[in-house]
Scaffold this motif. Structure first.
Motif, PDB file in Angstrom:
ATOM      1  N   ALA B  31       0.813  -1.215   0.000  1.00 33.20           N
ATOM      2  CA  ALA B  31       0.000   0.000   0.000  1.00 33.20           C
ATOM      3  C   ALA B  31       0.848   1.268   0.000  1.00 33.20           C
ATOM      4  CB  ALA B  31      -0.932  -0.001   1.212  1.00 33.20           C
ATOM      5  N   MET B  32       2.144   1.120   0.199  1.00 32.94           N
ATOM      6  CA  MET B  32       3.008   2.308   0.139  1.00 32.94           C
ATOM      7  C   MET B  32       3.355   2.607  -1.313  1.00 32.94           C
ATOM      8  SD  MET B  32       6.969   2.831   1.376  1.00 32.94           S
ATOM      9  CE  MET B  32       7.542   1.601   0.185  1.00 32.94           C
ATOM     10  N   SER B  33       3.017   3.770  -1.796  1.00 33.27           N
ATOM     11  CA  SER B  33       3.399   4.113  -3.158  1.00 33.27           C
ATOM     12  C   SER B  33       4.699   4.914  -3.126  1.00 33.27           C
ATOM     13  CB  SER B  33       2.305   4.922  -3.840  1.00 33.27           C
ATOM     14  OG  SER B  33       2.497   6.293  -3.643  1.00 33.27           O
ATOM     15  N   LEU B  34       5.466   4.732  -4.159  1.00 32.74           N
ATOM     16  CA  LEU B  34       6.733   5.455  -4.208  1.00 32.74           C
ATOM     17  C   LEU B  34       6.501   6.966  -4.294  1.00 32.74           C
ATOM     18  CD1 LEU B  34       9.075   3.185  -6.326  1.00 32.74           C
ATOM     19  CD2 LEU B  34       8.646   3.256  -3.882  1.00 32.74           C
ATOM     20  N   ARG B  35       5.343   7.355  -4.761  1.00 34.50           N
ATOM     21  CA  ARG B  35       5.026   8.781  -4.756  1.00 34.50           C
ATOM     22  C   ARG B  35       4.882   9.299  -3.326  1.00 34.50           C
ATOM     23  NH1 ARG B  35       3.954   7.117  -9.376  1.00 34.50           N
ATOM     24  NH2 ARG B  35       4.054   8.422 -11.227  1.00 34.50           N
ATOM     25  N   ASP B  36       4.164   8.539  -2.516  1.00 39.08           N
ATOM     26  CA  ASP B  36       4.055   8.903  -1.109  1.00 39.08           C
ATOM     27  C   ASP B  36       5.438   8.994  -0.495  1.00 39.08           C
ATOM     28  OD1 ASP B  36       1.357   8.828  -1.359  1.00 39.08           O
ATOM     29  OD2 ASP B  36       1.097   6.890  -0.361  1.00 39.08           O
ATOM     30  N   LEU B  37       6.229   7.971  -0.765  1.00 41.15           N
ATOM     31  CA  LEU B  37       7.557   7.912  -0.164  1.00 41.15           C
ATOM     32  C   LEU B  37       8.384   9.116  -0.570  1.00 41.15           C
ATOM     33  CD1 LEU B  37       9.719   6.411   1.426  1.00 41.15           C
ATOM     34  CD2 LEU B  37      10.246   5.110  -0.639  1.00 41.15           C
ATOM     35  N   ALA B  38       8.418   9.381  -1.862  1.00 40.43           N
ATOM     36  CA  ALA B  38       9.191  10.527  -2.339  1.00 40.43           C
ATOM     37  C   ALA B  38       8.673  11.817  -1.712  1.00 40.43           C
ATOM     38  CB  ALA B  38       9.122  10.608  -3.868  1.00 40.43           C
ATOM     39  N   GLY B  39       7.356  11.926  -1.646  1.00 37.15           N
ATOM     40  CA  GLY B  39       6.770  13.131  -1.068  1.00 37.15           C
ATOM     41  C   GLY B  39       7.213  13.346   0.357  1.00 37.15           C
ATOM     42  N   ARG B  40       7.265  12.261   1.128  1.00 41.04           N
ATOM     43  CA  ARG B  40       7.657  12.395   2.517  1.00 41.04           C
ATOM     44  C   ARG B  40       9.130  12.764   2.643  1.00 41.04           C
ATOM     45  NH1 ARG B  40       5.809   9.385   7.863  1.00 41.04           N
ATOM     46  NH2 ARG B  40       3.736   9.721   6.985  1.00 41.04           N
ATOM     47  N   VAL B  41       9.919  12.313   1.674  1.00 42.59           N
ATOM     48  CA  VAL B  41      11.345  12.612   1.710  1.00 42.59           C
ATOM     49  C   VAL B  41      11.594  14.039   1.188  1.00 42.59           C
ATOM     50  CG1 VAL B  41      13.589  11.960   0.767  1.00 42.59           C
ATOM     51  CG2 VAL B  41      11.995  10.205   1.521  1.00 42.59           C
ATOM     52  N   GLY B  42      10.679  14.521   0.375  1.00 46.43           N
ATOM     53  CA  GLY B  42      10.836  15.864  -0.166  1.00 46.43           C
ATOM     54  C   GLY B  42      11.489  15.895  -1.540  1.00 46.43           C
ATOM     55  N   ILE B  43      11.418  14.789  -2.241  1.00 44.69           N
ATOM     56  CA  ILE B  43      11.927  14.763  -3.620  1.00 44.69           C
ATOM     57  C   ILE B  43      10.824  14.232  -4.535  1.00 44.69           C
ATOM     58  CG2 ILE B  43      14.338  14.473  -2.945  1.00 44.69           C
ATOM     59  CD1 ILE B  43      14.046  11.509  -3.412  1.00 44.69           C
ATOM     60  N   ARG B  44      11.093  14.215  -5.836  1.00 47.49           N
ATOM     61  CA  ARG B  44      10.111  13.675  -6.785  1.00 47.49           C
ATOM     62  C   ARG B  44      10.370  12.192  -6.961  1.00 47.49           C
ATOM     63  NH1 ARG B  44       7.032  17.623  -5.789  1.00 47.49           N
ATOM     64  NH2 ARG B  44       8.459  19.333  -5.425  1.00 47.49           N
ATOM     65  N   VAL B  45       9.360  11.525  -7.432  1.00 44.45           N
ATOM     66  CA  VAL B  45       9.421  10.073  -7.470  1.00 44.45           C
ATOM     67  C   VAL B  45      10.587   9.572  -8.314  1.00 44.45           C
ATOM     68  CG1 VAL B  45       7.743   9.916  -9.345  1.00 44.45           C
ATOM     69  CG2 VAL B  45       8.090   7.971  -7.837  1.00 44.45           C
ATOM     70  N   GLY B  46      10.839  10.254  -9.444  1.00 46.94           N
ATOM     71  CA  GLY B  46      11.929   9.797 -10.296  1.00 46.94           C
ATOM     72  C   GLY B  46      13.272   9.830  -9.589  1.00 46.94           C
ATOM     73  N   SER B  47      13.416  10.765  -8.687  1.00 42.31           N
ATOM     74  CA  SER B  47      14.698  10.924  -7.990  1.00 42.31           C
ATOM     75  C   SER B  47      14.999   9.766  -7.055  1.00 42.31           C
ATOM     76  CB  SER B  47      14.700  12.227  -7.206  1.00 42.31           C
ATOM     77  OG  SER B  47      14.242  13.290  -8.004  1.00 42.31           O
ATOM     78  N   LEU B  48      13.978   9.057  -6.642  1.00 42.28           N
ATOM     79  CA  LEU B  48      14.212   7.911  -5.766  1.00 42.28           C
ATOM     80  C   LEU B  48      15.201   6.950  -6.402  1.00 42.28           C
ATOM     81  CD1 LEU B  48      10.687   6.919  -4.406  1.00 42.28           C
ATOM     82  CD2 LEU B  48      12.615   7.798  -3.091  1.00 42.28           C
ATOM     83  N   TYR B  49      15.112   6.862  -7.721  1.00 41.55           N
ATOM     84  CA  TYR B  49      15.900   5.846  -8.405  1.00 41.55           C
ATOM     85  C   TYR B  49      17.371   6.200  -8.516  1.00 41.55           C
ATOM     86  CZ  TYR B  49      11.748   3.179  -9.284  1.00 41.55           C
ATOM     87  OH  TYR B  49      10.611   2.410  -9.119  1.00 41.55           O
ATOM     88  N   THR B  54      15.030  -0.889  -6.913  1.00 38.31           N
ATOM     89  CA  THR B  54      13.602  -1.089  -7.136  1.00 38.31           C
ATOM     90  C   THR B  54      12.912  -0.981  -5.781  1.00 38.31           C
ATOM     91  OG1 THR B  54      13.629  -3.463  -6.722  1.00 38.31           O
ATOM     92  CG2 THR B  54      14.074  -2.755  -8.984  1.00 38.31           C
ATOM     93  N   LYS B  55      11.601  -1.018  -5.837  1.00 37.24           N
ATOM     94  CA  LYS B  55      10.838  -0.938  -4.593  1.00 37.24           C
ATOM     95  C   LYS B  55      11.127  -2.155  -3.715  1.00 37.24           C
ATOM     96  CE  LYS B  55       6.069  -0.373  -2.933  1.00 37.24           C
ATOM     97  NZ  LYS B  55       4.660  -0.736  -3.189  1.00 37.24           N
ATOM     98  N   GLN B  56      11.184  -3.313  -4.357  1.00 33.62           N
ATOM     99  CA  GLN B  56      11.448  -4.523  -3.587  1.00 33.62           C
ATOM    100  C   GLN B  56      12.827  -4.495  -2.965  1.00 33.62           C
ATOM    101  OE1 GLN B  56      11.066  -8.704  -3.943  1.00 33.62           O
ATOM    102  NE2 GLN B  56       9.429  -8.451  -5.459  1.00 33.62           N
ATOM    103  N   ASP B  57      13.757  -3.951  -3.703  1.00 33.48           N
ATOM    104  CA  ASP B  57      15.106  -3.845  -3.188  1.00 33.48           C
ATOM    105  C   ASP B  57      15.163  -2.972  -1.947  1.00 33.48           C
ATOM    106  OD1 ASP B  57      17.099  -5.240  -4.855  1.00 33.48           O
ATOM    107  OD2 ASP B  57      18.334  -3.574  -4.088  1.00 33.48           O
ATOM    108  N   LEU B  58      14.340  -1.956  -1.955  1.00 33.85           N
ATOM    109  CA  LEU B  58      14.279  -1.085  -0.783  1.00 33.85           C
ATOM    110  C   LEU B  58      13.797  -1.867   0.425  1.00 33.85           C
ATOM    111  CD1 LEU B  58      14.152   1.670   0.652  1.00 33.85           C
ATOM    112  CD2 LEU B  58      11.917   2.015  -0.405  1.00 33.85           C
ATOM    113  N   LEU B  59      12.756  -2.661   0.226  1.00 34.32           N
ATOM    114  CA  LEU B  59      12.242  -3.474   1.328  1.00 34.32           C
ATOM    115  C   LEU B  59      13.317  -4.441   1.809  1.00 34.32           C
ATOM    116  CD1 LEU B  59       9.977  -4.568   3.138  1.00 34.32           C
ATOM    117  CD2 LEU B  59       9.270  -6.036   1.243  1.00 34.32           C
ATOM    118  N   PHE B  60      13.948  -5.083   0.853  1.00 33.42           N
ATOM    119  CA  PHE B  60      14.994  -6.034   1.224  1.00 33.42           C
ATOM    120  C   PHE B  60      16.094  -5.338   2.024  1.00 33.42           C
ATOM    121  CE2 PHE B  60      19.079  -8.123   0.154  1.00 33.42           C
ATOM    122  CZ  PHE B  60      18.856  -9.323   0.796  1.00 33.42           C
ATOM    123  N   GLY B  61      16.510  -4.168   1.572  1.00 33.86           N
ATOM    124  CA  GLY B  61      17.546  -3.432   2.293  1.00 33.86           C
ATOM    125  C   GLY B  61      17.146  -3.148   3.733  1.00 33.86           C
ATOM    126  N   LEU B  62      15.878  -2.776   3.875  1.00 31.86           N
ATOM    127  CA  LEU B  62      15.377  -2.487   5.218  1.00 31.86           C
ATOM    128  C   LEU B  62      15.467  -3.724   6.106  1.00 31.86           C
ATOM    129  CD1 LEU B  62      14.604   0.364   5.109  1.00 31.86           C
ATOM    130  CD2 LEU B  62      12.260  -0.256   4.615  1.00 31.86           C
TER     131      LEU B  62
END
Lengths: 199, 199, 199, 199
Positions: B31-49, B54-62
DNA sequence: TATGAATGAGTGTTCATTCAT
DNA sequence: TATGAATGAACACTCATTCAT
């Protein structure tokens, strides 16, 4: 062709519930798509809406009917030992909890892990039902403390009850029927541990 | 000079991890969208990359870094009691488990509830790490049984260990810091129940 | 005996027409769902098809019967002044147009705004009926110009007629019965303006 | 391939607006699908959402910017006759209304027929803007009545204004540029009718 | 005549991801 | 490193329509 012969209302709804249970258990509520669900049931996605209101409503229905059945079964199972001492009642509770849930692992799993996917009014309803279940165990512990059988500080009784439920529920996760251990073995182990934990 | 002033790389990545932890805890990985995530960080979604694969990689890293830190902390905490008896070591284990996790409730939650969102190679890695943690407790129980301090049947030792972890982890769920009960109170209660359960 | 007691056919169809009129007026033809319509009538959506062919057909029926009734009423109303002068006939036309439409605002609205939702054969039929109505006014203007009462250039007569219909129809939109102005006041105002516009 | 060369933000948004204007004019807001819209613009449907918030927001943007431009143009056009008599100002108003709208028939059409597709906050905003336009004409009529040039009862002035707007707007509907009648002819006819209607 | 269940195409919208700038 | 614009697949859900009962 409007309707496949042999597909009737209640049957279809049951099939939807069963398939949803399985899919949510496997992939989670969010990850279950209604297309997958419909596909597994053997109908088109739009037809789902002849039987459910929304996806969330489906989840709620699943959790709700599980909790209702659980509470009814608990009452029935505990009726026989209602007048007995705390130890006997705790025995009965452990036996009931394990034996009831062991055949409903999917329901147990989604009841805890998918609660957050419900919105407030429905979320509250399920939480309230769960509390009724927990209160049953709390009452047993209180009785046992009062009778001197259990040694927990009064203010810790709810905490202890939650801990015991954590212990018992964890059993359902790792236990695999058909393995070395029988359900009776599991109940025996859990009973020993639970009684020891409050002794 | 490894890092140029003005380069916020690690800072941004940390912010992403922290925000992801919070969002996954609140709404779940799916249910977490990368847009939400980027928004909370204060950057745009494309910048996450620029920071994640990938999103899954982020979870794995965590999950991975949580487990690594956990295992390292466990080793450190248990080093002092390595040569002691099983009871002392179990005492130490409970204290460690509760005090370490109590400040990491989000990690605990997602470590169990979001495992299924990982695909096979990464899923296996995390499960293996978790097993190392469980094995630590199993070893303590084996020692205790060998020393005659704990009374569990040999073949039930892993089962008992999982049960105890269920009990302990459930504590983390219902415990709310700042309430009537202090962390020390919690540790005391859990220790008593755990020792009782294996006595 | 044409109709068995208990057969509500025509009644149901009337209810469908009335409800459709209201819903199309409120939300537009495209935005009206047959489920809404059936709900307002008090039947299920499938049952609608015992009374209508298709959704578009329903719209066509609405527009068509409105136009038929309108043209019949126009003929009847204008019969009395058929032999009179253009001014008298224009007076009568304005009075008829306003008084007839003022109780049928919904029909007026959908007759203009939902025409485009009809497909070609039916679209053309309605447009043709509307033209017959317009032609009536055009004929009056022609007569008036011929008699020297109205001063419009010959080639502008249809244009002037459309303009007058625009003026009159706009009246129906802003007029709210029960307000300061009575229907007679409205007719008086419109008559004065229309006669002035062609004077 | 992420972006087609030559497609830049503002250009795309303009293309979306232009295409939406056309499609809404042709089929209505409800009947315009975002897939059609995207197709006409030459992008995929998801890409629309880099430029618009929602479909309704797109409609609102269209209506809003039309009304803003209209009001600004009105102010500019009427500035020259601000100090003149009511007749001159009414002349100017008719000329402005017709000549401005005659090149914007689509905007005129959707401004009236698609208002109902807006939800309340946005609906109110557009209605308020339209009222400012109407008030301009009302003020002219009031002046003319005061100066003795127009003969309308005081309490009928707004009604008369709405009627005149109805007359003028109807012109835009039936007028087809390139036909027998020039825009100047149209303005002449409308002016004569409007002045006659209030004389 | 009414109904409930089905269909398949369609709706607006969101998604993770890519990449030229 | 950040951005805005793009993509295509997917999402939950609604639609008009059909038809056995």
């Amino acid at each position: 062709m409007a309707r496949t012969i042999g597909s009737h209302g209640p049957t279809t709804l049951n099939a939807i519930h069963e398939a949803a249970l399985q899919l949510i258990f496997e992939h989670g509520y969010e990850a279950m798509s209604l297309r997958d669900l419909a596909g597994r049931v053997g109908i088109r996605v739009g037809s789902l809406y002849n039987h459910i209101e929304t996806k969330q409503d489906l989840l709620f229905g699943l959790l709700c009917s599980h909790m209702e059945a659980l509470l009814a079964a608990l009452d029935e199972a505990m009726a026989a030992v209602e007048a007995k001492g705390a130890k006997a009642r705790l025995h009965a509770f452990v036996r009931f909890h394990v034996s009831y849930h062991i055949t409903r692992k999917r329901e147990v799993f989604i009841s805890t892990s998918e609660l957050r996917s419900l919105d407030t009014p429905q979320y509250d309803i399920i939480v309230r039902m769960r509390r009724r279940y927990e209160d049953h165990l709390i009452a047993i512990l209180q009785q046992g403390v009062g009778e001197g059988d259990f040694s927990i500080q009064d203010q810790d009784i709810p905490a202890a009850a939650y801990n015991l439920l954590g212990l018992l529920t964890s059993s359902l996760t790792w236990f695999h029927p058909g393995g070395r251990m029988s359900v009776e073995d599991l109940i025996a182990l859990d009973t020993r541990m639970v009684l020891g934990a409050v002794a």
